[in-house]
Motif scaffolding. Structure first.
Motif, PDB file in Angstrom:
ATOM      1  N   GLU A   1       0.788  -1.166  -0.065  1.00 19.97           N
ATOM      2  CA  GLU A   1      -0.148  -0.013  -0.071  1.00 19.97           C
ATOM      3  C   GLU A   1       0.793   1.324   0.031  1.00 19.97           C
ATOM      4  O   GLU A   1       0.381   2.256  -0.310  1.00 19.97           O
ATOM      5  N   GLN A   2       2.054   1.196   0.593  1.00 24.29           N
ATOM      6  CA  GLN A   2       3.066   2.240   0.761  1.00 24.29           C
ATOM      7  C   GLN A   2       2.304   3.498   1.207  1.00 24.29           C
ATOM      8  O   GLN A   2       3.065   4.619   0.891  1.00 24.29           O
ATOM      9  N   GLU A   3       1.597   3.526   2.046  1.00 27.24           N
ATOM     10  CA  GLU A   3       1.010   4.646   2.712  1.00 27.24           C
ATOM     11  C   GLU A   3       1.872   5.433   3.689  1.00 27.24           C
ATOM     12  O   GLU A   3       2.086   6.501   3.613  1.00 27.24           O
ATOM     13  N   THR A   4       2.746   4.544   4.260  1.00 30.83           N
ATOM     14  CA  THR A   4       3.865   5.176   5.275  1.00 30.83           C
ATOM     15  C   THR A   4       4.971   4.430   5.200  1.00 30.83           C
ATOM     16  O   THR A   4       4.836   3.209   4.468  1.00 30.83           O
ATOM     17  N   MET A   5       6.162   4.785   5.426  1.00 33.10           N
ATOM     18  CA  MET A   5       7.378   3.959   5.307  1.00 33.10           C
ATOM     19  C   MET A   5       7.623   3.218   6.518  1.00 33.10           C
ATOM     20  O   MET A   5       8.236   1.970   6.570  1.00 33.10           O
ATOM     21  N   VAL A   6       7.020   3.440   7.609  1.00 30.34           N
ATOM     22  CA  VAL A   6       7.141   2.608   9.118  1.00 30.34           C
ATOM     23  C   VAL A   6       6.009   2.273   9.601  1.00 30.34           C
ATOM     24  O   VAL A   6       5.098   3.022   9.546  1.00 30.34           O
TER      25      VAL A   6
END
Length: 153
Positions: free
Chosen positions: A105-110
């Motif tokens: 999804e790549q919404e956040t990196m962490v």
């Protein structure tokens, strides 16, 4: 924020997530790159220890301190939202699906997740293919020796 990881010396500066991609883990399936880090050196030590056979002391390890810039948002997965079997050994496929979705999804990196090894502590899963990944920096890499008492038969 500083996070930590322990790695064999030859992979200390490799932040590609390739090891997790090749082997899979609690939070990722084989084929999904992910960088596993922890909120403390102590938790890193336990996370390595629980994966080593008794009697074998890990040698040639480095402690890597990584800085996550404050402006990087961190998604959090509360324990209350996890499947019942999230702590089982061997690990559940359900947790791998959660981690794989986080990467895709790549919404956040962490993504902050509770540790299955030590209650009340957290691991930080990092997506090495996220657009903000270049903002992650290595602060220090130092030799690390494990206390042999952790591995006594």
């Amino acid at each position: 924020m500083i996070v930590y990881r322990l790695s064999r010396s030859r992979f200390a500066k490799d932040l590609s997530g390739k090891g997790a991609e090749l082997a899979g883990g609690r939070w990722n399936s084989k084929g999904t790159a992910m960088l596993y880090t922890s909120d403390s050196i102590a938790l890193c030590t336990v996370e390595v220890a629980v994966h080593m056979p008794l009697g074998i002391v890990p040698l040639d390890y480095q402690l890597i301190q990584l800085e996550l810039p404050d402006e990087i948002p961190i998604a959090e997965l509360p324990e209350s939202e996890l499947p019942e079997d999230w702590q089982t050994f061997p690990h559940s496929n359900a947790t791998q699906l959660i981690g794989d979705a986080f990467i895709q999804e790549q919404e956040t990196m962490v993504l902050k997740v509770p540790s299955a090894a030590v209650q009340g502590t957290y691991n930080y899963l990092i997506n090495p293919r996220h657009p903000q990944f270049s903002k992650l920096t290595i602060v220090a890499v130092t030799p690390f020796e494990f206390d042999k008492r952790l591995f006594v038969k």
